[in-house]
Design a protein around this motif. Sequence first.
Motif, PDB file in Angstrom:
ATOM      1  N   SER A   1       0.823  -1.208   0.000  1.00 41.60           N
ATOM      2  CA  SER A   1       0.000   0.000   0.000  1.00 41.60           C
ATOM      3  C   SER A   1       0.857   1.258   0.000  1.00 41.60           C
ATOM      4  CB  SER A   1      -0.931   0.008   1.224  1.00 41.60           C
ATOM      5  OG  SER A   1      -1.796  -1.107   1.205  1.00 41.60           O
ATOM      6  N   CYS A   2       2.183   1.098   0.066  1.00 41.79           N
ATOM      7  CA  CYS A   2       3.123   2.226   0.098  1.00 41.79           C
ATOM      8  C   CYS A   2       2.817   3.185   1.255  1.00 41.79           C
ATOM      9  CB  CYS A   2       3.129   2.967  -1.240  1.00 41.79           C
ATOM     10  SG  CYS A   2       3.893   2.008  -2.578  1.00 41.79           S
ATOM     11  N   ARG A   3       2.723   2.584   2.442  1.00 39.60           N
ATOM     12  CA  ARG A   3       2.492   3.377   3.654  1.00 39.60           C
ATOM     13  C   ARG A   3       3.613   3.212   4.678  1.00 39.60           C
ATOM     14  NH1 ARG A   3      -1.968   5.680   4.852  1.00 39.60           N
ATOM     15  NH2 ARG A   3      -1.862   5.142   7.081  1.00 39.60           N
ATOM     16  N   ASP A   4       4.500   2.273   4.461  1.00 37.49           N
ATOM     17  CA  ASP A   4       5.586   1.993   5.413  1.00 37.49           C
ATOM     18  C   ASP A   4       6.920   2.100   4.677  1.00 37.49           C
ATOM     19  OD1 ASP A   4       7.121   1.206   7.536  1.00 37.49           O
ATOM     20  OD2 ASP A   4       6.437  -0.889   7.552  1.00 37.49           O
ATOM     21  N   PRO A   5       7.532   3.298   4.638  1.00 40.05           N
ATOM     22  CA  PRO A   5       8.737   3.502   3.828  1.00 40.05           C
ATOM     23  C   PRO A   5       9.936   2.719   4.362  1.00 40.05           C
ATOM     24  CG  PRO A   5       7.770   5.593   4.541  1.00 40.05           C
ATOM     25  CD  PRO A   5       7.091   4.522   5.308  1.00 40.05           C
ATOM     26  N   SER A   6      10.747   2.258   3.444  1.00 44.60           N
ATOM     27  CA  SER A   6      11.981   1.553   3.778  1.00 44.60           C
ATOM     28  C   SER A   6      13.191   2.455   3.525  1.00 44.60           C
ATOM     29  CB  SER A   6      12.081   0.267   2.950  1.00 44.60           C
ATOM     30  OG  SER A   6      13.336  -0.343   3.107  1.00 44.60           O
ATOM     31  N   TYR A   7      13.370   2.875   2.271  1.00 42.01           N
ATOM     32  CA  TYR A   7      14.453   3.801   1.942  1.00 42.01           C
ATOM     33  C   TYR A   7      14.095   4.564   0.674  1.00 42.01           C
ATOM     34  CZ  TYR A   7      15.942   0.201  -1.441  1.00 42.01           C
ATOM     35  OH  TYR A   7      15.991  -0.716  -2.475  1.00 42.01           O
TER      36      TYR A   7
ATOM     37  N   ILE B   1      21.319   7.402  -1.018  1.00 38.70           N
ATOM     38  CA  ILE B   1      20.265   6.642  -0.356  1.00 38.70           C
ATOM     39  C   ILE B   1      20.008   7.226   1.023  1.00 38.70           C
ATOM     40  CG2 ILE B   1      21.897   4.920   0.595  1.00 38.70           C
ATOM     41  CD1 ILE B   1      19.683   2.807   0.159  1.00 38.70           C
ATOM     42  N   VAL B   2      18.731   7.329   1.376  1.00 41.13           N
ATOM     43  CA  VAL B   2      18.302   7.784   2.696  1.00 41.13           C
ATOM     44  C   VAL B   2      17.479   6.666   3.316  1.00 41.13           C
ATOM     45  CG1 VAL B   2      16.941   9.468   3.996  1.00 41.13           C
ATOM     46  CG2 VAL B   2      18.246  10.201   1.994  1.00 41.13           C
ATOM     47  N   PHE B   3      17.870   6.210   4.483  1.00 42.99           N
ATOM     48  CA  PHE B   3      17.155   5.132   5.174  1.00 42.99           C
ATOM     49  C   PHE B   3      16.078   5.724   6.071  1.00 42.99           C
ATOM     50  CE2 PHE B   3      21.543   3.590   4.524  1.00 42.99           C
ATOM     51  CZ  PHE B   3      21.266   2.527   3.686  1.00 42.99           C
ATOM     52  N   HIS B   4      14.952   5.000   6.158  1.00 40.26           N
ATOM     53  CA  HIS B   4      13.838   5.485   6.968  1.00 40.26           C
ATOM     54  C   HIS B   4      13.619   4.644   8.226  1.00 40.26           C
ATOM     55  CE1 HIS B   4      13.144   8.273   3.793  1.00 40.26           C
ATOM     56  NE2 HIS B   4      12.845   7.314   2.916  1.00 40.26           N
ATOM     57  N   SER B   5      14.523   3.708   8.485  1.00 38.11           N
ATOM     58  CA  SER B   5      14.456   2.931   9.729  1.00 38.11           C
ATOM     59  C   SER B   5      15.792   2.225   9.936  1.00 38.11           C
ATOM     60  CB  SER B   5      13.327   1.889   9.682  1.00 38.11           C
ATOM     61  OG  SER B   5      13.624   0.871   8.735  1.00 38.11           O
ATOM     62  N   GLN B   6      16.030   1.817  11.168  1.00 42.10           N
ATOM     63  CA  GLN B   6      17.245   1.060  11.483  1.00 42.10           C
ATOM     64  C   GLN B   6      17.247  -0.269  10.728  1.00 42.10           C
ATOM     65  OE1 GLN B   6      19.865   1.981  13.788  1.00 42.10           O
ATOM     66  NE2 GLN B   6      20.885   0.265  12.789  1.00 42.10           N
TER      67      GLN B   6
ATOM     68  N   ARG C   1      20.154  -1.587   8.177  1.00 47.51           N
ATOM     69  CA  ARG C   1      20.876  -2.830   8.448  1.00 47.51           C
ATOM     70  C   ARG C   1      20.805  -3.781   7.266  1.00 47.51           C
ATOM     71  NH1 ARG C   1      18.731  -3.657  12.920  1.00 47.51           N
ATOM     72  NH2 ARG C   1      16.996  -4.990  12.247  1.00 47.51           N
ATOM     73  N   GLU C   2      19.617  -3.942   6.674  1.00 43.95           N
ATOM     74  CA  GLU C   2      19.451  -4.885   5.565  1.00 43.95           C
ATOM     75  C   GLU C   2      20.221  -4.435   4.323  1.00 43.95           C
ATOM     76  OE1 GLU C   2      15.609  -6.175   4.506  1.00 43.95           O
ATOM     77  OE2 GLU C   2      15.098  -6.940   6.499  1.00 43.95           O
ATOM     78  N   VAL C   3      20.077  -3.158   3.941  1.00 44.75           N
ATOM     79  CA  VAL C   3      20.746  -2.668   2.732  1.00 44.75           C
ATOM     80  C   VAL C   3      22.260  -2.700   2.905  1.00 44.75           C
ATOM     81  CG1 VAL C   3      21.081  -0.669   1.245  1.00 44.75           C
ATOM     82  CG2 VAL C   3      18.776  -1.278   2.014  1.00 44.75           C
ATOM     83  N   ALA C   4      22.745  -2.302   4.082  1.00 44.99           N
ATOM     84  CA  ALA C   4      24.188  -2.340   4.337  1.00 44.99           C
ATOM     85  C   ALA C   4      24.719  -3.766   4.218  1.00 44.99           C
ATOM     86  CB  ALA C   4      24.494  -1.768   5.712  1.00 44.99           C
ATOM     87  N   SER C   5      23.928  -4.726   4.682  1.00 40.94           N
ATOM     88  CA  SER C   5      24.338  -6.128   4.583  1.00 40.94           C
ATOM     89  C   SER C   5      24.425  -6.570   3.127  1.00 40.94           C
ATOM     90  CB  SER C   5      23.344  -7.011   5.350  1.00 40.94           C
ATOM     91  OG  SER C   5      23.620  -8.381   5.153  1.00 40.94           O
ATOM     92  N   TRP C   6      23.431  -6.185   2.291  1.00 36.78           N
ATOM     93  CA  TRP C   6      23.460  -6.532   0.864  1.00 36.78           C
ATOM     94  C   TRP C   6      24.730  -5.971   0.208  1.00 36.78           C
ATOM     95  CZ3 TRP C   6      17.939  -4.255  -0.205  1.00 36.78           C
ATOM     96  CH2 TRP C   6      16.976  -5.059   0.421  1.00 36.78           C
TER      97      TRP C   6
ATOM     98  N   PRO D   1      29.687   0.317   8.442  1.00 30.96           N
ATOM     99  CA  PRO D   1      30.158  -0.645   9.451  1.00 30.96           C
ATOM    100  C   PRO D   1      28.992  -1.306  10.159  1.00 30.96           C
ATOM    101  CG  PRO D   1      31.288   1.467   9.650  1.00 30.96           C
ATOM    102  CD  PRO D   1      30.160   1.674   8.696  1.00 30.96           C
ATOM    103  N   ALA D   2      29.153  -2.588  10.465  1.00 28.73           N
ATOM    104  CA  ALA D   2      28.108  -3.320  11.176  1.00 28.73           C
ATOM    105  C   ALA D   2      27.826  -2.653  12.516  1.00 28.73           C
ATOM    106  CB  ALA D   2      28.533  -4.774  11.377  1.00 28.73           C
ATOM    107  N   GLY D   3      26.547  -2.549  12.843  1.00 33.53           N
ATOM    108  CA  GLY D   3      26.158  -1.982  14.126  1.00 33.53           C
ATOM    109  C   GLY D   3      26.064  -0.480  14.142  1.00 33.53           C
ATOM    110  N   ARG D   4      26.301   0.166  13.020  1.00 38.06           N
ATOM    111  CA  ARG D   4      26.205   1.625  12.985  1.00 38.06           C
ATOM    112  C   ARG D   4      24.760   2.064  13.204  1.00 38.06           C
ATOM    113  NH1 ARG D   4      29.131   5.594   8.635  1.00 38.06           N
ATOM    114  NH2 ARG D   4      28.334   7.577   9.461  1.00 38.06           N
ATOM    115  N   SER D   5      24.579   3.074  14.004  1.00 34.28           N
ATOM    116  CA  SER D   5      23.233   3.530  14.340  1.00 34.28           C
ATOM    117  C   SER D   5      22.625   4.308  13.183  1.00 34.28           C
ATOM    118  CB  SER D   5      23.258   4.410  15.588  1.00 34.28           C
ATOM    119  OG  SER D   5      23.711   3.665  16.699  1.00 34.28           O
ATOM    120  N   TRP D   6      21.313   4.156  13.059  1.00 39.48           N
ATOM    121  CA  TRP D   6      20.576   4.872  12.028  1.00 39.48           C
ATOM    122  C   TRP D   6      20.492   6.346  12.389  1.00 39.48           C
ATOM    123  CZ3 TRP D   6      14.892   5.933  12.664  1.00 39.48           C
ATOM    124  CH2 TRP D   6      14.371   6.642  11.564  1.00 39.48           C
TER     125      TRP D   6
END
Length: 490
Positions: A83-89, A121-126, A130-135, A149-154
């Motif tokens: 429904s495009c109501r929960d943004p990811s990035y 890229i702009v992330f809209h949640s932690q 985390r997922e995009v950085a892993s990819w 870096p792994a564990g970096r805060s959003w």
Amino acid sequence: MVRCWWLAGLLVACAAAEPRCRQQLRHLQDSAGIAARLPPRLEGRWVSTGCEVRPGPEFLTRSYLFYANRLFKALQFYYWDPSCRDPSYSLVIKGKLRLRQPSWITRGATEADYHLHKVGIVFHSQQAMREVASWINQTSGEGCRGFLPAGRSWAPGALYEVLSARTERDCTAALGFAMHELSLVRVERHFQPLPQPQQSGSRLVEELYLGDIHTDWGERLHYRPTGYQRPLQSALHHVHPCPACGIISRADEHHPPILPARAALPMQLSGSWVSTRCEVRPAVLFLTRYFTFHGNNHTWEGHYYHYSDPLCRQPTFTIYASGHYSRGIPSAKVRGGTELAFKVTRARVTPMDPLTVMMLNSSAPGSCGLAGSWSAGEEQDITATNGCLALGIKLPHTEYELFKTEQDSQERSLLYIGERPTDGSSPDSPDKRPTSYQAPLIQCAAASEEFSNYISLKYVGRKDANGNEALKPLPVAFLLFIALLFLRWD
């Protein structure tokens, strides 16, 4: 007496249903007042008209701004939900576009070259970060490892560069990102009648068609489009009402559009559905579609009207197919979709131009109807030859489909059927089931109005072997006369 009134109502409904479906098909064949400009004018902002579904699936909205100096800024907003109501990035894409010549492959389109300057890229949640950085860290080249870096805060609002022409760094492959859609361009204009009966006149609508996205994720980075994806509309000249248009045009990478909530509709296939526009498929296929689904016994009929031009004015051949379908189950892969299996058991073909007639008459005996007997405008049953090899039709066969129904802003019922594989194959196994959709069909007759549709479309305007006009649908007045006779007899 009650049963006679019921019969009178049924006859009137049957008479009324036929024109709606037939008129929509004629409306499309008359090109619906569409004009295409060559070369196209792109200056201005173009936006999605709703939540789009790309193969994968990916849920997104788009807002593309083209400048007079050929520079562009494209925003792509990605979501977790259909429904495009929960943004990811969000992606911010900047570059330059140069229109070239009319396409030799896709009639009516213009080929273009593009060059990307940078992508951020702009992330809209932690979770998204985390997922995009892993990819990127796992699948990209040396220059992209350690992108984050792994564990970096959003950090809300932070923009990270994933492509730079200046530093020759490109970390976009892990996202399945490419802008090859810009290599095929078409702009269409038409006028939308004003909605209120007391209002006269119409308003301009402009649509931007960009190249399609390959249905195979592994091919999308290299694929050069020959079809289109769902069109964008001008932020100034779009259909009305369009609640999503204004929301998307006002959005930016830090404030992604949140589309209005829409109630989920149960899958109601029964009735008749027809194309809303002349459709274009990869490999240069122009067509319109018309389907009738009979919910009482789960059977279906489909008409595929093929053309040689992008306005669907020059018919080449028509396919009529029928069979039955399974009960639908909610898709585990594509939220909001329903999975079904369609069995195709019978088919007929009508060639409409000399080239198609010559091709079918050149077919090997036993591979496509009665060898050497094809003629323009004459239908042949190809069931006995197990389909038609020349047209890629195999009978019987099963297709694994994805369906979705929804209502548009005018509360009309729309049916989305799964997108066909870009390579021209059939979704004949569960692993080839679509994860995105074709252009929607609009309902032109409800379940109680199905009776006359096939007769009318098959015979109206056709002539028999003696040159006489073939069977026509019965006029409304005659149907009412029959109904009144039944009332008198009772």
